[in-house]
Design a protein around this motif. Structure first.
Motif, mmCIF file in Angstrom:
data_model
loop_
_atom_site.group_PDB
_atom_site.id
_atom_site.type_symbol
_atom_site.label_atom_id
_atom_site.label_comp_id
_atom_site.label_asym_id
_atom_site.label_seq_id
_atom_site.Cartn_x
_atom_site.Cartn_y
_atom_site.Cartn_z
ATOM 1 N N LYS A 207 0.852 -1.235 -0.145
ATOM 2 C CA LYS A 207 0.107 0.346 -0.077
ATOM 3 C C LYS A 207 0.952 1.292 0.038
ATOM 4 O O LYS A 207 2.033 1.205 0.491
ATOM 5 C CB LYS A 207 -0.745 0.059 1.156
ATOM 6 C CG LYS A 207 -1.702 -1.234 1.465
ATOM 7 C CD LYS A 207 -2.949 -1.131 0.492
ATOM 8 C CE LYS A 207 -3.973 -2.342 0.672
ATOM 9 N NZ LYS A 207 -4.960 -2.095 -0.620
ATOM 10 N N THR A 208 0.418 2.510 -0.540
ATOM 11 C CA THR A 208 0.955 3.446 -0.378
ATOM 12 C C THR A 208 0.750 4.133 0.962
ATOM 13 O O THR A 208 -0.165 4.186 1.723
ATOM 14 C CB THR A 208 0.322 4.484 -1.380
ATOM 15 O OG1 THR A 208 0.270 4.015 -2.768
ATOM 16 C CG2 THR A 208 1.308 5.836 -1.372
ATOM 17 N N LYS A 209 1.788 4.847 1.452
ATOM 18 C CA LYS A 209 1.721 5.266 2.765
ATOM 19 C C LYS A 209 0.728 6.387 2.929
ATOM 20 O O LYS A 209 0.551 7.433 1.881
ATOM 21 C CB LYS A 209 3.244 5.934 3.155
ATOM 22 C CG LYS A 209 3.110 6.749 4.664
ATOM 23 C CD LYS A 209 4.649 6.876 4.901
ATOM 24 C CE LYS A 209 4.640 7.663 6.485
ATOM 25 N NZ LYS A 209 5.982 8.093 6.837
ATOM 26 N N SER A 210 -0.013 6.542 3.719
ATOM 27 C CA SER A 210 -1.029 7.598 4.068
ATOM 28 C C SER A 210 -1.115 7.933 5.678
ATOM 29 O O SER A 210 -0.537 7.301 6.611
ATOM 30 C CB SER A 210 -2.184 7.073 3.648
ATOM 31 O OG SER A 210 -2.704 5.910 4.343
ATOM 32 N N VAL A 211 -1.853 8.831 5.915
ATOM 33 C CA VAL A 211 -2.082 9.364 7.411
ATOM 34 C C VAL A 211 -2.912 8.424 7.962
ATOM 35 O O VAL A 211 -4.127 8.212 7.553
ATOM 36 C CB VAL A 211 -2.278 10.861 7.327
ATOM 37 C CG1 VAL A 211 -2.466 11.183 8.882
ATOM 38 C CG2 VAL A 211 -1.257 11.966 6.894
ATOM 39 N N VAL A 212 -2.517 7.917 9.092
ATOM 40 C CA VAL A 212 -3.341 7.108 9.927
ATOM 41 C C VAL A 212 -3.314 7.409 11.307
ATOM 42 O O VAL A 212 -2.329 7.991 11.831
ATOM 43 C CB VAL A 212 -2.995 5.384 9.625
ATOM 44 C CG1 VAL A 212 -3.262 4.968 8.577
ATOM 45 C CG2 VAL A 212 -1.669 5.146 10.301
ATOM 46 N N ASP A 217 2.765 10.569 12.514
ATOM 47 C CA ASP A 217 3.472 11.193 11.337
ATOM 48 C C ASP A 217 4.687 11.940 11.666
ATOM 49 O O ASP A 217 4.465 13.241 11.625
ATOM 50 C CB ASP A 217 2.391 11.881 10.373
ATOM 51 C CG ASP A 217 3.137 12.119 8.861
ATOM 52 O OD1 ASP A 217 4.286 11.531 8.578
ATOM 53 O OD2 ASP A 217 2.569 12.866 8.174
ATOM 54 N N GLU A 294 -2.473 -1.468 5.507
ATOM 55 C CA GLU A 294 -2.437 0.165 5.704
ATOM 56 C C GLU A 294 -1.536 0.545 6.732
ATOM 57 O O GLU A 294 -0.659 1.501 6.825
ATOM 58 C CB GLU A 294 -3.855 0.681 6.017
ATOM 59 C CG GLU A 294 -3.777 2.184 6.042
ATOM 60 C CD GLU A 294 -5.323 2.787 6.485
ATOM 61 O OE1 GLU A 294 -5.483 3.778 6.202
ATOM 62 O OE2 GLU A 294 -6.154 1.719 6.892
ATOM 63 N N ASN A 298 2.823 2.645 6.926
ATOM 64 C CA ASN A 298 3.285 3.568 7.754
ATOM 65 C C ASN A 298 4.531 3.376 8.268
ATOM 66 O O ASN A 298 4.804 4.079 9.374
ATOM 67 C CB ASN A 298 1.908 4.149 8.304
ATOM 68 C CG ASN A 298 1.259 4.837 7.619
ATOM 69 O OD1 ASN A 298 1.258 6.044 7.289
ATOM 70 N ND2 ASN A 298 0.151 4.257 6.926
#
Length: 416
Positions: A207-212, A217, A294, A298
């Motif tokens: 998966k592409t890194k995203s804010v969780v 972050d 997900e 990250n």
């Protein structure tokens, strides 16, 4: 008419085990699938909300018919765990006597306890149909490690039960090559045993890194562990390792994200506080399996761990396939099979089980790698996964066993 597979699995949806996906795939292939399972209570030790002795005892999940037989929740004590194991077997015995289900095959998904296999074996004997056993945990070895029981009479009795189960199964599948040999060492013919490794569900993909919300972050190097937090995982090594890293001035540069729940979680939290390394740990509650990729995206590295024991050296933890399928570098504190896979794949680094100094050393090693080097390591892991643990190849292989008529001849010899 569609062939009917009766699956016996003490743990099933909404509990998160790979048998959920295996059964879903069988339905897609046109099989009729019925699962005999317990009331969900793993790993917390109490019934899930919405389930109970008089609630939700039958259910349909992705086309799979679920029948939940009564069992005592596993609780937090050894006594409750024993009652949990025994109650499933007794309920299974009564179910076997009175059920009107007519299946063509029995498939037993055996994670501990192996006692759960007995209702499946008894049903197959009654109906004179093929019985398949998928071994995830070796008994009686697992009992000795988890419970500490070493009494030769108790272990001997469990061993006899295991031999009875092996004898009355037509085909035995094992999750590692070492397990194949260990089962053969109990007198089971090698041709009766096949290596059939675990795969990861389709949603385990890079998966592409995203804010969780669960993982800050920031510029901290994130290491993630996901899954059951039990005694077998050997996670007590992490606070000691973190202490060593803190002494090397890395306390605010490395974070351990621990995702999950289990019988050892509270002790682990207390040990983290005792070692004065709480700032290096981020405890995240148990998540739906579909969210794990997900969370992995990250983090820089995934972590897996097992205690220092000959049995666990033979084990390939299911999370290893999940991590590799997501294309994330893996660090491992383990021996044996896991280390072999990481070495062959060049998808991660490993240190001997229980050695916190060596674990700290490989963490520093991977911490110092460039983003390009980490990306290559993750790509190696993903490539190895596709070549060795491909779900569709494995499911087609299982079809060949179901389609074979050879087992029916063996059945007469076993049942006679």
């Amino acid at each position: 008419m569609n062939k009917h597979i009766l699956v016996v699995a003490q743990y099933f949806y909404p509990e998160q085990f790979r048998i959920n996906d295996i059964c879903t795939e069988w339905v897609k292939k046109g099989y009729k699938v019925t699962v005999i399972t317990g009331i969900p209570n793993y790993p917390q030790g109490k019934y899930y909300p919405g389930y109970g002795l008089f609630k939700n005892r039958t259910e349909v999940y992705n086309g799979v018919d679920i029948i939940r037989i009564p069992l005592v929740p596993r609780g937090k004590s050894s006594l409750m765990l024993a009652l949990n194991y025994i109650s499933f077997v007794l309920s299974g015995l009564f179910w076997k006597v009175f059920t009107k289900i007519n299946a063509d095959y029995v498939f037993i998904f055996e994670v501990s306890p192996m006692t759960q296999a007995l209702p499946g074996v008894w049903y197959a004997k009654k109906k004179k149909i093929p019985c398949y056993l998928y071994v995830q945990d070796l008994w009686p070895e697992n009992v000795e490690i988890i419970t500490g029981i070493t009494n030769k009479y108790i272990i001997g009795a469990i061993g006899k039960m295991v031999d009875y189960i092996y004898l009355h199964c037509d085909k035995i599948f094992a999750t590692s090559r070492s397990f194949v040999q260990a089962i053969a060492n109990r007198g089971v013919k090698k041709e009766k045993i096949s290596y059939w490794p675990q795969y990861a569900e389709d949603f385990y993909t890079p998966k592409t890194k995203s804010v969780v919300p669960e993982i800050p972050d920031d510029d901290v190097f994130n290491i993630i562990f996901t899954g059951n937090i039990g005694n077998a995982q050997g996670l007590e090594i992490l606070p000691a390792t973190a202490k060593s890293l803190k002494e090397k001035k890395l306390a605010h540069r490395i974070r351990f994200n621990i995702v999950g729940d289990g019988r050892y979680k509270q002790e682990l939290v207390e040990l983290v506080n005792k070692k004065d390394v709480a700032e290096m740990f981020n405890f995240i509650p148990r998540q739906p399996a579909i969210r794990i990729p997900e969370l992995l995206a990250n983090c820089e590295v995934a972590f897996q761990c097992l205690t220092d024991n000959p049995l666990f050296a033979m084990t390939i933890p299911a999370k290893l396939q999940s991590y590799m399928a997501c294309g994330i570098p893996v660090i491992s504190s383990s021996n044996g099979e896991t280390n072999r896979i990481l070495e062959e794949s060049e998808g991660g680094l490993f240190s001997p089980a229980g050695d916190e100094q060596k674990l700290a050393s490989i963490i520093i090693d991977i911490f110092n790698k460039t983003p390009e080097q980490l990306l290559e390591m993750g790509s190696n892991a993903r490539k190895y996964y596709i070549e060795n643990f491909n779900k569709y190849d494995l499911m087609n292989e299982m079809d060949s066993y179901f389609d074979s008529n050879l087992l029916m001849g063996d059945k007469e010899n076993v049942q006679g």
